[in-house]
Design an enzyme around this catalytic site. Structure first.
Site, mmCIF file in Angstrom:
data_model
loop_
_atom_site.group_PDB
_atom_site.id
_atom_site.type_symbol
_atom_site.label_atom_id
_atom_site.label_comp_id
_atom_site.label_asym_id
_atom_site.label_seq_id
_atom_site.Cartn_x
_atom_site.Cartn_y
_atom_site.Cartn_z
ATOM 1 N N ALA A 197 54.737 11.106 35.918
ATOM 2 C CA ALA A 197 53.405 10.743 36.395
ATOM 3 C C ALA A 197 53.387 9.484 37.267
ATOM 4 C CB ALA A 197 52.461 10.554 35.208
ATOM 5 N N LYS A 198 54.531 8.857 37.480
ATOM 6 C CA LYS A 198 54.585 7.646 38.303
ATOM 7 C C LYS A 198 54.425 7.995 39.785
ATOM 8 C CE LYS A 198 55.496 5.024 34.731
ATOM 9 N NZ LYS A 198 54.417 4.244 34.109
ATOM 10 N N PRO A 199 54.162 6.988 40.637
ATOM 11 C CA PRO A 199 54.032 7.283 42.075
ATOM 12 C C PRO A 199 55.212 8.060 42.635
ATOM 13 C CG PRO A 199 53.248 5.070 41.623
ATOM 14 C CD PRO A 199 53.821 5.582 40.326
#
Length: 380
Positions: free
Chosen positions: A190-192
């Site tokens: 879910a990180k950039p």
């Protein structure tokens, strides 16, 4: 609708991702290899540092740096009070003490003035030796690194930038993960910039530190993995994850960073005068790991979340409690009055869906639902 739509991303880059993964399967080289080397070189070039060392996850990335710095019992490490648990957890792994610092209400990031006050308080007490500070790039916005670095230099502290949420952000063109003596990031999905499992990386311009971390991440290896010169860990990035990240880094640079900032501008325009929207200081760019609004009260947040859920719109609270109130840190002496901002934020923040593949229709539905829920009228 998703908070972060990884399916839409995969569909867009399916051909490239499948090809990259199949190449690893066909070569049967699952640890290290060309894909990892390519990724590390590309990440270092993007951030603008000499060294990128990949590892198993973002938490271990920070742990490896603290190991290399020999942070130990009796040391104090300053971390923001409003952040994910791992930023303080890694300090405790080393038997050192995390000293929590309140944050700025507008940026959500560590308050530099309060950092200096915490350092001075620790020095006066004399129980612990200040050694390092870990500023977090909260929700994608880089911390006040210029001011924090000035304070750290004044008191001879090492700086470890926790860029788990900040990859892609920048200050006056300098990229996140390029600040401090070392920086880390996470490739949690879910990180950039996320992979399809766990992964992390360390960034530094320090040749010796890079050498030590490359040893520590593979059981403290010397000339090879059977020549062990120090106690280390087993913390390597899998080759399949590196292959996925090589594709996703291309997408991130060419499309995704610009796309999330476009959604940020749409949200801000449509929600202004309705809720407190994210503040991006002049010269800063965020990679928007989260788009987080502030409500007037916890009661208003509860009502808004319910209305969003009724309309099949997801939302999330980051974070439900500050660090100093976590049970795992209950043995530490903390004065609640010192964390007024973090306490308030935990009661009023709410994160909305934020990713590069949000459609105009979804953005209209989200902002329209918020406007109607809080004002009783449709957005105009």
């Amino acid at each position: 609708m998703e908070m972060r739509d990884l399916r839409a991303q995969y569909i867009r880059y399916k051909k490239e991702i499948d090809s990259a993964v199949n190449k690893v399967l066909e070569n049967a080289n699952f640890i290290g290899g060309e894909e990892v080397n390519t990724l590390e070189k590309s990440l270092a070039e993007y951030v603008g540092v000499k060294h990128c060392i990949s590892c198993a996850n973002g938490t271990e990335a920070m742990s490896l740096v603290l190991m290399a710095w020999d942070i130990k019992e009796g040391d104090a490490v300053f971390v923001p009070d409003f952040t994910f648990f791992s930023t303080g957890e890694v300090v405790s792994f080393r038997n050192a003490v995390p000293i929590f610092v309140d944050v700025d209400k507008e940026t959500f990031n560590m308050d530099a003035d309060k950092l200096e006050a915490a350092i001075l308080c620790t020095l006066r007490e004399g129980r612990l030796m200040p050694k390092a500070v870990i500023p977090v790039d909260m929700f994608g916005l880089p911390a006040a690194h210029t001011e924090i670095s000035r304070i750290a230099k004044k008191y001879n502290l090492l700086v470890l930038e926790d860029g788990a949420q900040g990859f892609g952000g920048s200050i006056n063109g300098k990229k996140a993960c390029g600040f401090g003596d070392a920086a880390t990031t996470s490739f949690f999905p879910a990180k950039p910039l996320g992979c399809y499992g766990d992964g992390g990386a360390i960034f530094t311009n320090d040749d010796f530190l890079a050498q030590i971390i490359n040893s520590l991440k593979v059981h403290g290896k010397g000339s090879n993995k059977y020549d062990n010169v120090r106690i280390g860990a087993n913390s390597r990035l899998d080759t399949i994850q590196a292959a996925v990240l090589n594709v996703k880094l291309m997408a991130f640079k060419e499309y995704e960073l610009d796309a999330v900032n476009r959604i940020y501008r749409i949200y801000n325009e449509r929600l202004r005068n309705i809720v407190s929207t994210p503040v991006i200081p002049s010269g800063y760019e965020s990679s928007f790991a989260q788009y987080t609004i502030k409500l007037e009260s916890m009661e208003e947040r509860i009502l808004l979340q319910a209305k969003l859920k009724e309309n099949s719109i997801p939302s999330a609270i980051y974070y439900i409690k500050p660090m100093h109130k976590q049970q795992a840190f209950s043995h530490l002496i903390s004065k609640d009055v010192d964390y007024a901002v973090a306490n308030e934020l935990c009661d009023i923040v709410l994160s909305l869906p934020m990713h590069p593949y949000i459609t105009e229709e979804d953005a209209e539905k989200i902002t329209g639902t918020i406007a109607y829920s809080l004002t009783g009228r449709h957005r105009v």
